[in-house]
Write a protein that holds these residues in place. Sequence first.
Motif, PDB file in Angstrom:
ATOM      1  N   SER A 115     -37.124  -9.743   1.544  1.00 64.24           N
ATOM      2  CA  SER A 115     -37.242  -8.669   2.277  1.00 64.24           C
ATOM      3  C   SER A 115     -36.284  -7.332   2.167  1.00 64.24           C
ATOM      4  O   SER A 115     -35.362  -7.450   1.294  1.00 64.24           O
ATOM      5  N   TRP A 116     -36.672  -6.084   2.655  1.00 64.58           N
ATOM      6  CA  TRP A 116     -36.100  -5.077   2.611  1.00 64.58           C
ATOM      7  C   TRP A 116     -35.957  -4.074   3.840  1.00 64.58           C
ATOM      8  O   TRP A 116     -36.352  -4.567   4.982  1.00 64.58           O
ATOM      9  N   VAL A 117     -35.020  -3.111   3.789  1.00 65.03           N
ATOM     10  CA  VAL A 117     -34.919  -2.431   5.196  1.00 65.03           C
ATOM     11  C   VAL A 117     -35.498  -1.076   4.960  1.00 65.03           C
ATOM     12  O   VAL A 117     -35.625  -0.525   3.876  1.00 65.03           O
ATOM     13  N   ILE A 118     -35.839  -0.503   6.035  1.00 67.24           N
ATOM     14  CA  ILE A 118     -35.886   0.791   5.936  1.00 67.24           C
ATOM     15  C   ILE A 118     -35.128   1.475   6.966  1.00 67.24           C
ATOM     16  O   ILE A 118     -34.896   1.280   8.022  1.00 67.24           O
ATOM     17  N   ASP A 119     -33.857   2.254   6.647  1.00 67.19           N
ATOM     18  CA  ASP A 119     -32.926   2.544   7.155  1.00 67.19           C
ATOM     19  C   ASP A 119     -32.316   4.102   7.165  1.00 67.19           C
ATOM     20  O   ASP A 119     -32.764   4.570   6.274  1.00 67.19           O
TER      21      ASP A 119
END
Length: 262
Positions: A221-225
């Motif tokens: 998983s990754w974040v859009i932050d």
Amino acid sequence: MKSIFSISVAKACCKWGLAICLFGCSVVVAEENYSLWPRRPEALQQAAILAAEGKAEEAASMLEPLIGRKGVIGQEARDMLGSLRIREVLDPARCASETYVVKRGDSWIGISNKTKCPLDFIMHLNQFVDRPALVQGQKLKVRDLNFRLLINVPAKELSIWDGEKFIKSYPILMMRDVGKENAAVTVKAKNAIEAGKDLRSYSPEFAAADKQLVIGTKERSWVIDVSKDGKMRSPGFYLRREDCNEVALLVRQGNAVQIVNK
């Protein structure tokens, strides 16, 4: 108009004290005008005029063929078209919404799940500051947010699409550990953080808090932050605060995300 002499020749003249006379051999060029470089297609200029006149649909039709172009022209077309399209989505008076009639026993979370419209977007569409008590027969504006995200890693750009219809693009300021392969993932979660505290979607402070999207699969998983002080706390894609919060408002859990590296 002005004459431009070779830099190397000028240096040689200074070094050796040579007197060089140019008779009618000077190179004449126009004053540099960066607004004309590269020269804009007529369609792009005409679209800007139409947009200023409030003719959004006509402007959009002229911009659509240009959004896939590389470089300045494509970026300007996406920026201009995005400013038109996002109004269609976010303006409660223009948004292609449906009407949901509140039934006995309904809850806010239940309505959100049934309509596939996130709670914060229901609040936005209906222009609620606080979440009021539901009343049987009450009419609410809702919209199934089935947008998809396209993350173009080489271009450092995230864009939102409604099927094959371009909505808007946002610059990616920073990236960390995003991989080198293409990936098809989904939005796993939408979080809100206020003063370091995680907020639930039904919390009164949720709408005004900074958002974070978690995207990926079971394996990764990754974040859009939000980009804060140049720090990247987790692997992912970091945007300006206003851009990240706008993107988060327009998506829900389960939306498709395509990460393009090649």
